[in-house]
Design an enzyme around this catalytic site. Structure first.
Site, short mmCIF file in Angstrom:
data_model
loop_
_atom_site.label_atom_id
_atom_site.label_comp_id
_atom_site.label_asym_id
_atom_site.label_seq_id
_atom_site.Cartn_x
_atom_site.Cartn_y
_atom_site.Cartn_z
CG HIS A 177 -39.87 50.46 2.77
ND1 HIS A 177 -39.41 51.07 1.85
CD2 HIS A 177 -39.86 51.17 3.70
CE1 HIS A 177 -38.07 51.75 2.23
NE2 HIS A 177 -38.41 51.75 2.83
CG HIS A 209 -35.01 30.69 7.31
ND1 HIS A 209 -34.73 28.88 7.57
CD2 HIS A 209 -35.39 30.71 8.61
CE1 HIS A 209 -35.13 29.01 9.03
NE2 HIS A 209 -35.27 29.69 9.36
#
Length: 205
Positions: free
Chosen positions: A135, A144
């Site tokens: 979250h 990446h």
């Protein structure tokens, strides 16, 4: 009518193409510096997008990034935007995407990824196989997140950073831009831009 075109045709692009297939996106063509003899997905060769005489522009195509290298992915994204072409994101159907998740254009979300609520993911990012983004994380453009990496809640990852396979980033940690986090590293503290961190607990090298 435009085609679905993947830019790059080796390694990482095969993972992206597998995801497009499972998502019902029909990619028919690829671009590369030269035509490949090995053509596992039986795609049409369109030429190299970086050539002056590339004939794939202004045809209504949608372009999908099949490039693993952050720096190259950034330069190709900039070219597509300059040409005012469409840049498509790909999300594997098995990925779990929470509520209020904002995903930028050109991003790839691989199989088994979990992205929980209230997450911001920039442009042309890779969230690779089985990664977990908890979250309220923020991931900058061209970053990446490698397979199996875990970003705990409220983690910030800067532009063009690389989070290695199975790395764990502690809740609330901020990773600067152009950072490399080694595979399996456990990062407990903020990391300044253009740093490299390895080990458990993570240490600068």
């Amino acid at each position: 009518m435009g085609k679905q075109v993947i830019i790059g045709y080796s390694g990482h692009s095969y993972v992206v193409l597998d995801a497009t297939k499972k998502a019902g996106i029909q990619v028919t063509s690829y671009t590369e510096k030269e035509e490949h003899i090995l053509n596992p997905f039986e795609l049409e060769y369109l030429g190299f997008e970086g050539d002056k005489n590339f004939e794939g522009w202004d045809k209504g195509h949608e372009f999908i990034l099949g490039i693993g290298d952050n720096r190259i992915r950034e330069s190709v994204t900039e070219l597509i935007l300059i040409k005012k072409e469409k840049l498509r994101s790909v999300i594997h159907p098995s990925a779990s995407i929470g509520s209020l998740v904002d995903i930028g254009g050109g991003t790839f979300v691989a199989s088994g990824v979990i992205i929980n609520p209230i997450v911001e993911i920039g442009m042309s990012v890779i969230i690779n196989t089985g990664a977990i983004v908890e979250h309220e994380c923020q991931i900058g453009d061209f970053a990446h997140v490698a397979p199996g990496a875990v970003l705990a809640g409220n983690v910030k990852v800067g532009k063009r950073s690389f989070i290695g396979a199975n790395a764990v980033i502690k809740e609330g940690v901020e990773i600067g831009s152009k950072v490399i986090i080694g595979a399996g590293a456990v990062v407990l503290e903020n990391v300044e831009s253009e740093s490299k961190v390895v080990g458990n607990p993570g240490r600068l090298i």
